[in-house]
Enzyme design. Sequence first.
Site, PDB file in Angstrom:
ATOM      1  N   TRP A 133       0.804  -1.223   0.000  1.00  0.00           N
ATOM      2  CA  TRP A 133       0.000   0.000   0.000  1.00  0.00           C
ATOM      3  C   TRP A 133       0.836   1.272   0.000  1.00  0.00           C
ATOM      4  O   TRP A 133       0.334   2.346  -0.303  1.00  0.00           O
ATOM      5  CB  TRP A 133      -0.914   0.034   1.234  1.00  0.00           C
ATOM      6  CG  TRP A 133      -0.196  -0.302   2.509  1.00  0.00           C
ATOM      7  CD1 TRP A 133      -0.179  -1.503   3.153  1.00  0.00           C
ATOM      8  CD2 TRP A 133       0.659   0.562   3.282  1.00  0.00           C
ATOM      9  NE1 TRP A 133       0.628  -1.447   4.267  1.00  0.00           N
ATOM     10  CE2 TRP A 133       1.147  -0.193   4.379  1.00  0.00           C
ATOM     11  CE3 TRP A 133       1.055   1.895   3.153  1.00  0.00           C
ATOM     12  CZ2 TRP A 133       2.006   0.341   5.336  1.00  0.00           C
ATOM     13  CZ3 TRP A 133       1.916   2.426   4.105  1.00  0.00           C
ATOM     14  CH2 TRP A 133       2.379   1.659   5.180  1.00  0.00           C
ATOM     15  N   GLU A 231      10.893  -8.226  -2.487  1.00  0.00           N
ATOM     16  CA  GLU A 231      11.410  -6.964  -1.959  1.00  0.00           C
ATOM     17  C   GLU A 231      10.697  -6.737  -0.641  1.00  0.00           C
ATOM     18  O   GLU A 231       9.510  -6.422  -0.604  1.00  0.00           O
ATOM     19  CB  GLU A 231      11.162  -5.817  -2.936  1.00  0.00           C
ATOM     20  CG  GLU A 231      12.006  -4.581  -2.630  1.00  0.00           C
ATOM     21  CD  GLU A 231      11.357  -3.626  -1.667  1.00  0.00           C
ATOM     22  OE1 GLU A 231      11.694  -3.674  -0.449  1.00  0.00           O
ATOM     23  OE2 GLU A 231      10.515  -2.832  -2.097  1.00  0.00           O
ATOM     24  N   CYS A 265      10.394   1.491   2.519  1.00  0.00           N
ATOM     25  CA  CYS A 265      11.258   0.358   2.860  1.00  0.00           C
ATOM     26  C   CYS A 265      12.717   0.762   2.911  1.00  0.00           C
ATOM     27  O   CYS A 265      13.474   0.282   3.761  1.00  0.00           O
ATOM     28  CB  CYS A 265      11.063  -0.774   1.855  1.00  0.00           C
ATOM     29  SG  CYS A 265       9.417  -1.500   1.868  1.00  0.00           S
TER      30      CYS A 265
END
Length: 455
Positions: A133, A231, A265
């Site tokens: 998201w 990932e 991330c």
Amino acid sequence: MSEYAVTNPATGETLATYPTATDADVENALATADEAFRGWARTAAPTERAALLRRVAELHRERRDELAAISVREMGKPLAAAEGEVDFAADITEFYAEHIDEITGDSPIDILGEGTAVIRRAPLGVLLGIMPWNFPYYQVARFAAPNIAVGNTILLKHAPQCPESAAAIAQMYTDAGFPAGVYADVRLTNDQAADVIADRRVQGVSVTGSERAGSAVAEIAGRNLKKVALELGGSDPFLLLSTDDLDGAVQMGVDARLDNNGQSCNGAKRFIIVDDLYDAFVEKFSAAMADATVGDPFAEGTVLGPLSSLAAAERLAEQVDRAVAQGATLVTGGVRDGAYYPGTVLTGVTPEMDAYREEFFGPVGVVYRVADENEAVDVANGTPFGLGSYVFTTDAAQAERVADRIDAGMVYINIVLADSPELPFGGVKRSGTGREMGLLAADEFVNKKLIRTAG
């Protein structure tokens, strides 16, 4: 009730719900994607694929305002950041259109005997993408565009809180003129996703998400002998070893930590500062983090909107509270207001604490004091993650030396927020496998077929 819903994290209001796919919907999507692959891979010339991808990039730019507003409602990022994400997704998609010859062309091999040999890249078939998201357009673009360029077809399971952006992306592929089945948005349950991975028509799966999600998908893919690209999370170090512009380094640290409401991330999360710069850095960094404007993500000047959901903010608050209970020092921030969480700084985290190994997925920076380069590298490598990293130094030789020693898929030297379509993205250790973006992304899901011809 459907698990796919748009719930505005700024207000907690559920704005729309979308039905999950029926089993019949899933079978139809699989059959259509499989049939489309046979024509797309074998009869659509690379130049045709490139032209259609170029049109998708154009549609991102034409619909920028609409697309950005959708993602603000879905996950709370500030409007300016949402607009920037749409622009980046367009650039990524266009990159693969512009480099179609490099992606699809043969690679000759110098052989020892007579004759010729080449590597010819052939697509694998139907691929499943499971997307997160936090970047609803960018994440999809970096998976879908290179794989469509090489001739694969895509089934896309977006995050349950992003059904509106998922539908908007699918509409752009339709409006660009892609054949039915080349790109399809499918609102799968987790059980249905497992069945799709196992289906003989699906040749690979790409996941961007949590360690837990990646592990679960990789297990299913491995059991069914399917290629998988992962990932996953990151706890990227920001090493400050020397500087002739401390204010500039601090600002880049803040920018790298607060990007996307701190929910990136590869955002800088652990700030590893040499002893002689530590006190001044903590003072300036904490002040800048505290000054970051928290507010309505649609308002001009907002730096931090709400986190993606109330649950996400509660998880982050629990992590910070637990770190403090275990002995860390809360320098600034740390007080949740609904789904909003302010810029927060922790110091005094030690290897005995949970926070030393955890990822803080929100605007929390942990600052470490180190004596020298060697200790800085030890701290940088002292987590299960290995996605990105940032090294700041005025010594070019030191920069190269440290870059070699860091266990990460990416090292950025004296720069942050420098992702670009031509640069590969990915990590090592528990941050995943494989690469997205750049030309390497187009090699993840292809058959590198050897063709050897006699002299």
